[in-house]
Design an enzyme around this catalytic site. Sequence first.
Site, PDB file in Angstrom:
ATOM      1  N   ASP A   1       0.880  -4.633   1.355  1.00  0.00           N
ATOM      2  CA  ASP A   1       2.218  -4.076   1.115  1.00  0.00           C
ATOM      3  C   ASP A   1       3.309  -5.103   1.408  1.00  0.00           C
ATOM      4  OD1 ASP A   1       1.445  -1.419   0.490  1.00  0.00           O
ATOM      5  OD2 ASP A   1       1.166  -0.993   2.626  1.00  0.00           O
TER       6      ASP A   1
ATOM      7  N   ARG B   1      -4.638  -5.757  -1.525  1.00  0.00           N
ATOM      8  CA  ARG B   1      -3.284  -5.788  -2.097  1.00  0.00           C
ATOM      9  C   ARG B   1      -2.305  -5.350  -1.019  1.00  0.00           C
ATOM     10  NH1 ARG B   1      -4.990  -2.011  -6.716  1.00  0.00           N
ATOM     11  NH2 ARG B   1      -6.265  -1.418  -4.929  1.00  0.00           N
TER      12      ARG B   1
ATOM     13  N   ARG C   1      -1.899   1.375   9.021  1.00  0.00           N
ATOM     14  CA  ARG C   1      -0.562   1.661   9.566  1.00  0.00           C
ATOM     15  C   ARG C   1      -0.442   3.121  10.008  1.00  0.00           C
ATOM     16  NH1 ARG C   1       3.162  -0.490   4.884  1.00  0.00           N
ATOM     17  NH2 ARG C   1       4.739   0.530   6.182  1.00  0.00           N
TER      18      ARG C   1
END
Lengths: 254, 254
Positions: free
Chosen positions: A53, A51, A199
């Site tokens: 971002d 999923r 990230r």
Amino acid sequence: MPRYALLIEYDGAPFLGWQRQKDGLSVQQVLEEAAAPLNGGVEPVVGAAGRTDAGVHAEGQVAQVDLAADLPVDRVREALNTRTRPHPVSVLSVARPPAEWSARFSAVHRAYRYRILNRRARPGLEMGRVWHVPQRLDAAAMHEAAQGLLGHHDFSAFRAAACQAKDALRTLDRLDVSRVGEEVVVRVEARSFLHHQVRNMVGTLAMVGRGQRPVSWPRQVLELGDRRRAGQTAPAEGLCFVSVRYDPPLDWPA
Amino acid sequence: MPRYALLIEYDGAPFLGWQRQKDGLSVQQVLEEAAAPLNGGVEPVVGAAGRTDAGVHAEGQVAQVDLAADLPVDRVREALNTRTRPHPVSVLSVARPPAEWSARFSAVHRAYRYRILNRRARPGLEMGRVWHVPQRLDAAAMHEAAQGLLGHHDFSAFRAAACQAKDALRTLDRLDVSRVGEEVVVRVEARSFLHHQVRNMVGTLAMVGRGQRPVSWPRQVLELGDRRRAGQTAPAEGLCFVSVRYDPPLDWPA
């Protein structure tokens, strides 16, 4: 109802992310609306392996959808691609998965790529596809630091506050950093990741690349297990979901 | 007034092309507005080596601008890049050219690249960057046909009706077609080109690639000199202006 596996590519820039949202367009919504005519006019649920971002891209996302009809896979692909226009979402291939297969829970391996544009001038042609870091990065130091994160660990230090996973134990199989022309490219692989894990690791490695922290620091951050000690969350636009693997592998038609 | 040479990269998608227009945004306008504060608040004229069409990209466009002040080249680059935001236009480097230098008229060599996405599924991540041709193209046949266009010829057959050049005599130095994964990539080089020449040549070669015309056909089209005999104008979005060369070469700071 027959289940279909979808291999999907998208530019994440115009979307609020994979997951359906009330306040704007998501990749999931584009695909669910495109699939409705293949499902008696009713929008089916399309579930993804990752999923992603808002702003994150995909060149090999995998999703699942159950449709009312038993259709040739090429026809499903063509019908979806006709109806996802004009959005930058394309179904590359459609397969019939084995029974009990789940796009998310059957995945045994996921690969991401993170692109840093490392030059003085801001991005022009690649705007929205890269993180711009104007200070010179030491990619070799970043790579060395990255190797300290490989293996089975509690990755709480690199986990978003909003992460919904039950625990933070993950096994990192690959975290390679290399310079490719004006870019520093990070390649990451694991069975699964925590929310923002890639990230947050990239943001932490960038501090080593800039010379603000020593090569040994990311490993120390990992061991402390405290998100506040890690680097910034690198921006979404540099991230691309490259591939998902299943065991047994899915048989994608060419 | 001191003259500056600008090396520029842009995504052509949101622009009406290089040249300033009354009815929408152009790359030239973005740069002229960005340069005004460096020129006593007055917008200077920014002239380019290649006046790219709407939707055409550039990774190595070269432009010229005369500014009222004698400024360090790095400062000009930084100031322009601060003010071209949020548009996908970036000044990669700024140089001080020799006297009498013109971005357009001093150019001795121009290179373009044309990208065709040659697969069934429409573009997702590369939407707006490629021409989508779903039928399988024979890149080797396209390359062979392309070789018949090399050299010094009257290229009237591949010239847009709106082309303003005095004559259609041009020397084509390179026209290579090769398959790179899912893409067929065309690389074109010449001192200069007619309006739409690259896109008309690509559209003509694509008919050979699809098997609709023989390998000998593009050369026949060239010799007939009649635009109506050639193939379609390939869409702008596949085209990218790669580089311009000058003699003597410009000395771009790293």
